[in-house]
Design a protein around this motif. Structure first.
Motif, PDB file in Angstrom:
ATOM      1  N   ILE A 109       0.854  -1.193   0.000  1.00  8.77           N
ATOM      2  CA  ILE A 109       0.000   0.000   0.000  1.00  8.77           C
ATOM      3  C   ILE A 109       0.889   1.243   0.000  1.00  8.77           C
ATOM      4  N   GLU A 110       0.593   2.200  -0.859  1.00 12.49           N
ATOM      5  CA  GLU A 110       1.356   3.446  -0.911  1.00 12.49           C
ATOM      6  C   GLU A 110       0.822   4.418   0.145  1.00 12.49           C
ATOM      7  N   VAL A 111       1.703   4.912   0.987  1.00 15.02           N
ATOM      8  CA  VAL A 111       1.314   5.894   2.000  1.00 15.02           C
ATOM      9  C   VAL A 111       1.609   7.273   1.442  1.00 15.02           C
ATOM     10  N   VAL A 112       0.557   8.039   1.167  1.00 16.79           N
ATOM     11  CA  VAL A 112       0.731   9.344   0.519  1.00 16.79           C
ATOM     12  C   VAL A 112       0.870  10.476   1.532  1.00 16.79           C
ATOM     13  N   ALA A 113       0.488  10.227   2.784  1.00 15.50           N
ATOM     14  CA  ALA A 113       0.610  11.263   3.813  1.00 15.50           C
ATOM     15  C   ALA A 113       0.594  10.614   5.191  1.00 15.50           C
TER      16      ALA A 113
END
Length: 450
Positions: free
Chosen positions: A341-345
């Motif tokens: 999962i990409e953590v954008v913030a």
């Protein structure tokens, strides 16, 4: 070791790389900064998991009510679990005028007579610190009279936030407990876990692996802890600082006083759990132990990957916003990345400078480090198209409003996300959240609404 801890010394921590470079001391209090957690609460967070100790709040009953049972810190203690009990002197206006020391003496006597704990922690609060009650003298008197530790904790809320309070809790343990007893025996692989509070059983997700490797946890501060064990902590070969930079003062002082080195690590996610186990083995300096640890890591990672396979497709291309605090700004982010999962913030408003650096290292240059997540997270969800929000319960309404999946990863969570097995728990909860139609449907307008 007598007297109160010096707040200024704790604010300027020599073991913190940022203290010498900052114009203002680390964690220095500012007006209104204790909103969301004061020093008193931070001290209780650090010490409350000692289930065989009674925790006596010397202050108004509201102080106890605001802080008691805030985290599911589990214990395997076979006797009475004092984390399920709240003790307070219930200071009133009359005590402010005439002093609350008499009440404190009576409360200590009552607890020791009726409950027989292994120790009592006595917490000063804003009111009793301001009126000048001498809890040091009363605790010393009680300890001599009853023959067990009665520990004063000088962490009134007005001195600063939770991070400083945790340091003050560690200072109380160092001054009054550590080094006051000897263990029955020692081994070459004795360690202390510092900053592991066993919230929802995180400690138990990896303690069996340490045991398999022959590494003995001599004591913890303070998850599933015992007063008798922490008194012997000075005989450990290594201090392991688990996701808790606020307690670096304690580990630094134990290194100076008892020549115990320390390492700092995390047990969230596959990468950090593996790196943490290996870091402990390498710090203990035994080649056979290092080899056995490497083999264990290969075995456990293979088992984990096999069980994670069904989740990989669900998480492919998914983006998440993480709104939590402290070290979780990067440790939970690392676990999410391990799931693909990409953590954008991530939120760093309550994180230390070291935690912010870690968050930037893990998330890369393009991710947002939110300092005011309440104002920023909704906008970032819109801009990035994030499908997941991981936060505390108050942010659930943002997820509902935006129609995206939500998972609670703060201290109110019900499952452990620590270690290899904890990553599977996190994967299961996130898959359930993403596949739950409630989050998509609850924000929809009714058919008759324009």
């Amino acid at each position: 070791m007598a007297g109160k801890p010096k707040i200024k010394e704790l604010l300027n921590e020599s073991a913190c790389a940022h203290s010498p470079t900052k114009k203002a001391a680390c964690n220095a209090p500012t007006p209104g900064a204790t909103t969301g957690g004061c020093a008193f609460e931070g001290a209780q967070i650090s010490l409350f998991p000692y289930a065989d100790a009674a925790h006596l709040v010397h202050g108004p009953i509201t102080c106890l009510g605001a802080s008691w049972e805030t985290r599911a810190t589990k214990t395997s203690h076979p006797g009475r679990d004092f984390t399920q009990m709240g003790f307070t002197t219930d200071i009133t206006n009359n005590d402010v005028v005439f002093g609350g020391e008499g009440k404190l003496r009576d409360a200590i006597a009552h607890i020791l007579t009726h409950y027989a704990p292994s120790a009592i922690f006595v917490y000063a609060t804003c009111v009793t610190a301001l009126i000048g009650d001498d809890i040091d003298a009363i605790c010393k008197e009680a300890a001599e009279q009853y023959g067990l530790p009665v520990v004063p904790v000088h962490a009134p809320g007005f001195v600063g936030g939770k991070n400083l309070g945790s340091r003050l809790g560690g200072e109380a343990v160092l001054r009054h407990l550590i080094g006051t007893a000897e263990p029955e025996f020692t081994t070459d692989f004795d360690i202390n876990l510092i900053g592991e509070y066993n919230v929802t059983g995180d400690l138990w997700q990896y303690s069996h692996l340490l045991e398999e490797l022959g590494i003995r946890v001599l004591s913890t501060l303070s998850g599933d802890g015992r007063i008798a064990a922490i008194r012997t902590a000075h005989r450990a070969r290594l201090n392991v600082l688990v996701c808790a930079k606020s307690l670096i003062s304690l580990t630094r002082k134990m290194q100076e006083r008892y020549d115990i080195p320390f390492v700092s690590l995390s047990f969230y996610g596959k990468r950090d759990t593996s790196a943490g186990l290996l870091a402990i083995a390498e710090a203990l300096g035994d080649s056979d132990l290092i080899e056995r640890t490497q083999k264990l890591i290969v075995r456990e990672e293979a088992k984990l990957e096999e069980r994670l396979a069904p989740y990989r497709e669900v998480f492919r291309g998914k983006k998440a916003v993480l709104n939590t605090g402290g070290n979780k700004a990067w440790s939970i982010a690392a676990a999410l990345q391990d799931l693909g999962i990409e953590v954008v913030a991530t939120a760093v408003g309550k994180s230390t400078e070291a935690d912010r650096e870690k968050a930037r290292e893990y998330l890369g240059p393009d991710a947002v480090l939110m300092t005011k997540p309440g104002q920023e997270q909704a906008r970032i969800i819109d801009e990035t198209g994030a499908q997941l929000l991981l936060a505390g319960g108050r942010s659930l309404y943002t997820a509902i409003k935006k129609g995206i999946a939500f998972a609670d990863v703060n201290q109110e969570k019900k499952k452990s996300y620590g270690g290899y097995a904890g990553l599977l728990n996190l994967a299961e909860d996130l898959r359930n959240a993403l596949e739950n139609p409630v989050f998509r449907n609850v924000a929809r307008r009714a058919p008759w609404e324009k």
